[in-house]
Motif scaffolding. Structure first.
Motif, PDB file in Angstrom:
ATOM      1  N   GLU A 292       1.079   5.625  -0.743  1.00  0.00           N
ATOM      2  CA  GLU A 292       0.184   5.681   0.330  1.00  0.00           C
ATOM      3  C   GLU A 292      -1.286   6.023  -0.366  1.00  0.00           C
ATOM      4  O   GLU A 292      -2.290   5.293   0.350  1.00  0.00           O
ATOM      5  CB  GLU A 292       0.532   6.537   1.587  1.00  0.00           C
ATOM      6  N   GLN A 293      -1.495   6.708  -1.312  1.00  0.00           N
ATOM      7  CA  GLN A 293      -2.792   7.092  -1.979  1.00  0.00           C
ATOM      8  C   GLN A 293      -2.650   7.333  -3.425  1.00  0.00           C
ATOM      9  O   GLN A 293      -1.890   7.985  -3.613  1.00  0.00           O
ATOM     10  CB  GLN A 293      -3.518   7.972  -1.063  1.00  0.00           C
TER      11      GLN A 293
ATOM     12  N   SER B  22      -4.798   2.024  -2.333  1.00  0.00           N
ATOM     13  CA  SER B  22      -3.542   1.812  -1.846  1.00  0.00           C
ATOM     14  C   SER B  22      -2.697   0.927  -2.629  1.00  0.00           C
ATOM     15  O   SER B  22      -3.151  -0.017  -3.345  1.00  0.00           O
ATOM     16  CB  SER B  22      -3.599   1.448  -0.527  1.00  0.00           C
TER      17      SER B  22
ATOM     18  N   ARG C 105       5.593   8.542   0.318  1.00  0.00           N
ATOM     19  CA  ARG C 105       6.753   9.187   1.359  1.00  0.00           C
ATOM     20  C   ARG C 105       8.094   9.269   0.658  1.00  0.00           C
ATOM     21  O   ARG C 105       8.296   8.285  -0.237  1.00  0.00           O
ATOM     22  CB  ARG C 105       6.718   8.199   2.621  1.00  0.00           C
TER      23      ARG C 105
END
Length: 332
Positions: free
Chosen positions: A262-263, A2, A276
């Motif tokens: 986010e990843q 992350s 996002r």
């Protein structure tokens, strides 16, 4: 893996790289596993850092200017450090550039550790001698009439009517806003204000405010509103925003350090990146700009939009006059 913010990840990696060269110079032939343990990173990350070091060095970047190293199995030795072990001696031009940069930083609103900035500036000016007194005008980026008017509106407590271009939706709107403050984030000037149209706080980039009119009525920022914490950047990913997943190659992996993700996880010799976005129209333009080094994994509607836009662009090359029709669509 992350990433809290792209800027924080880049800063952390820069600090690690600066520490890596003197560390390896003092430990010739050290095993990569041992070095990774000492430095608090994985072996994979250390190998990626070493690959990046291989293309770093002095300006000119010829074979004799780049950092070089030798591998013996799982051991590594720095064979040429490109002068990083020598004390820094600034030329007159370099010293002046630092003086100007530090003066600019000292004038930037919201800078933490201002005492440290002024202390460093005093030392550089002392070392630069008479050169530091050269007549150089220091102004904030984008600090033109528009930003001055925004600051004046904040100080006077007046509402503003602005014409604003929203890049994410590629649209221009008129809004009445109640200014709270003007600040610098990432080298850009922003107006933080209560937007009466959106009924919420918004950050407006100063360079995207096409028109700005100070109104006679006073600004009416709701009493419960507090300034936004921008230490992690202006964009704050929220769970209700669209989530996209891209498969990126090495040439496009920079987006993982530029945008909050986010990843990020390995996928063969590529990476799967989830982040996002404000809307899919912005994501479509991002993917098209990255070129063939990126593939859309999800959502399906984004993949279809990218495919359709790419087909339209290819068609523009094959039919006379089609390019003019495709151009407006590409910017939507």
């Amino acid at each position: 893996m992350s990433r809290a913010t792209g800027s924080r990840a880049s800063a952390d990696r820069l600090a690690r790289l600066l520490n890596l060269v003197p560390y390896l110079l003092a430990r010739p032939g050290i095993e990569i596993a041992e070095a990774a343990g000492d430095l608090g990173v994985t072996e994979r990350q250390l190998r990626e850092d070493l690959e990046l070091l291989w293309v770093c060095g002095l300006p000119g970047y010829g074979p004799g200017d780049l950092i070089d190293m030798a591998f013996d199995g799982d051991r590594v030795t720095i064979t040429y450090d490109a002068g990083i072990d020598r004390p820094l001696r600034l030329t007159q031009d370099e010293a002046l550039a630092l003086v100007v940069a530090l003066r600019l930083l000292a004038e930037t609103p919201g800078v933490d550790n201002r005492d440290a900035v002024e202390g460093a500036l005093a030392k550089i000016e002392d070392a630069a001698g008479d050169l530091a007194g050269a007549p150089v005008a220091v102004r904030l980026p984008g600090d033109g009439d528009r930003v001055q008017r925004l600051r004046a509106a904040v100080q006077s407590g007046r509402a503003l009517r602005i014409t604003y271009y929203t890049a994410a939706r590629d649209e221009t709107t008129e809004r009445t806003v109640d200014p709270l403050r003007v600040l610098m984030v990432g080298g850009r000037a922003y107006l933080e204000a209560w937007c009466r149209r959106a009924e919420g706080m918004r950050m407006f980039r100063a360079d995207r405010i096409d028109e700005c009119l100070e109104l006679d009525e006073p600004a009416a920022v709701p009493p419960h509103v507090r300034p936004q914490d921008v230490s992690a950047g202006v964009f704050r990913p929220a769970p209700d925003l669209p989530l996209i997943t891209l498969r990126v190659g090495r040439g496009a992996r920079w987006i993982t350090e530029y945008y909050p993700c986010e990843q990020v996880r390995p996928d063969g010799d590529q990476w799967l990146v989830s982040l996002r976005v404000t809307d899919l129209a912005w994501a479509r333009r991002l993917v098209l700009g990255l070129g063939p080094g990126v593939t859309v994994v999800s959502p399906p509607e984004l993949a279809e939009e990218v495919r359709a836009q790419a087909a339209l662009a290819l068609d523009a090359y094959s039919r006379p006059g089609a390019a003019a029709a495709a151009a407006p669509a590409a910017g939507q």
